[in-house]
Design a protein around this motif. Sequence first.
Motif, mmCIF file in Angstrom:
data_model
loop_
_atom_site.group_PDB
_atom_site.id
_atom_site.type_symbol
_atom_site.label_atom_id
_atom_site.label_comp_id
_atom_site.label_asym_id
_atom_site.label_seq_id
_atom_site.Cartn_x
_atom_site.Cartn_y
_atom_site.Cartn_z
ATOM 1 N N SER A 147 30.639 50.804 19.534
ATOM 2 C CA SER A 147 31.326 50.626 18.302
ATOM 3 C C SER A 147 31.267 51.730 17.439
ATOM 4 O O SER A 147 32.358 51.881 16.541
ATOM 5 N N GLN A 148 30.341 52.674 17.423
ATOM 6 C CA GLN A 148 30.011 53.851 16.695
ATOM 7 C C GLN A 148 31.414 54.927 17.039
ATOM 8 O O GLN A 148 31.223 56.075 16.476
ATOM 9 N N ILE A 149 32.048 54.843 18.220
ATOM 10 C CA ILE A 149 32.757 55.953 18.484
ATOM 11 C C ILE A 149 34.305 55.700 18.204
ATOM 12 O O ILE A 149 35.282 56.351 18.394
ATOM 13 N N LEU A 150 34.537 54.357 17.113
ATOM 14 C CA LEU A 150 35.671 54.415 16.664
ATOM 15 C C LEU A 150 36.095 55.116 15.517
ATOM 16 O O LEU A 150 35.351 55.903 15.007
ATOM 17 N N PRO A 151 37.235 55.611 15.144
ATOM 18 C CA PRO A 151 37.909 56.668 14.179
ATOM 19 C C PRO A 151 37.114 56.401 12.880
ATOM 20 O O PRO A 151 37.137 57.331 12.195
ATOM 21 N N GLN A 152 36.956 55.272 12.431
ATOM 22 C CA GLN A 152 36.456 55.129 10.839
ATOM 23 C C GLN A 152 34.799 55.638 10.859
ATOM 24 O O GLN A 152 34.386 55.900 9.847
ATOM 25 N N HIS A 153 34.195 55.848 11.874
ATOM 26 C CA HIS A 153 32.931 56.274 11.969
ATOM 27 C C HIS A 153 33.157 57.838 12.282
ATOM 28 O O HIS A 153 32.123 58.591 11.851
ATOM 29 N N ILE A 154 33.816 58.258 13.354
ATOM 30 C CA ILE A 154 33.817 59.524 13.928
ATOM 31 C C ILE A 154 34.577 60.712 12.715
ATOM 32 O O ILE A 154 34.101 61.766 12.669
ATOM 33 N N LEU A 155 35.891 60.236 12.459
ATOM 34 C CA LEU A 155 36.476 60.988 11.396
ATOM 35 C C LEU A 155 35.809 61.538 10.444
ATOM 36 O O LEU A 155 35.822 62.927 10.092
ATOM 37 N N PRO A 156 35.036 60.705 9.528
ATOM 38 C CA PRO A 156 34.241 61.271 8.403
ATOM 39 C C PRO A 156 33.012 62.155 8.813
ATOM 40 O O PRO A 156 33.144 63.322 8.412
ATOM 41 N N ALA A 157 32.551 61.943 10.155
ATOM 42 C CA ALA A 157 31.563 62.950 10.456
ATOM 43 C C ALA A 157 32.468 64.190 11.184
ATOM 44 O O ALA A 157 31.817 65.322 10.688
ATOM 45 N N MET A 158 33.615 64.300 11.619
ATOM 46 C CA MET A 158 34.383 65.396 11.790
ATOM 47 C C MET A 158 34.676 66.162 10.595
ATOM 48 O O MET A 158 34.487 67.495 10.471
ATOM 49 N N SER A 159 34.684 65.716 9.301
ATOM 50 C CA SER A 159 34.962 66.375 8.041
ATOM 51 C C SER A 159 33.766 66.989 7.537
ATOM 52 O O SER A 159 33.731 67.952 6.782
ATOM 53 N N LYS A 160 32.489 66.432 8.098
ATOM 54 C CA LYS A 160 31.329 67.031 7.433
ATOM 55 C C LYS A 160 30.677 68.241 8.573
ATOM 56 O O LYS A 160 29.729 69.012 8.153
#
Length: 229
Positions: A147-160
């Motif tokens: 469930s942690q690979i969904l966009p709401q988890h990954i997209l913020p990490a991509m910005s950081k």
Amino acid sequence: MLDALSFPFVRFGWWLLVVLCGTGFVALMALSTSVDGKVYLSTRIVFVALLLIGVIVRCYFTIIEHTLTNWGKEAWQEGSVNVEGLWGSMAALLGLACLSWMPAIVISYMMRTYEEWREMATQISFAIGCDYFCLGMLALVVFGNASQILPQHILPAMSKSGPAFMLAGAALVLVPLAFQVVWGLLPVTQAVFLRASIASAVAAFFLIVHARLIGLLYVANRGRLGWED
């Protein structure tokens, strides 16, 4: 980078295992293809092919797991490939691949009437997908939860994550590209098994280097991503 490049030689057994699985998969597909280009697959061939892919996937996961959990310890030298949850890992990887690169496919399809912009848009979305894939792989290892690979988890990490992960994501292309280039350079008169072994060895090298590299990048950027806070 030097650590990642030397890792296949340090863990030669893992590299050899990936090479053997890659060789077996390519040889299996080649033997299943007739002269007229048709592919004949049986249930047994499909199962063996999936098993070979599953072992490669588990090697990739294990290298990342090893890098994250045993960083700075000599105990890593005693590590072995973790085959637990082999089929589950393949399912999670398939879902992650869809989330990562399906947007690039959709964009390419939607922009088929705008040829002058289509190629650039597809390449950009594919590169972003590679970055998404790398962070998704790390999330699977860190959290052990698909469930942690969904966009709401990954997209913020991509910005950081910064540019380092973007470059690591782009480097993922070297795995299939290396296989394709080496396969094309080898003479067609050479035995399929030998061609597959050589091409798989080069591709396996870049696969293992990539897994080690994104693991090391996560170790260096734990605080920035904040996943373990």
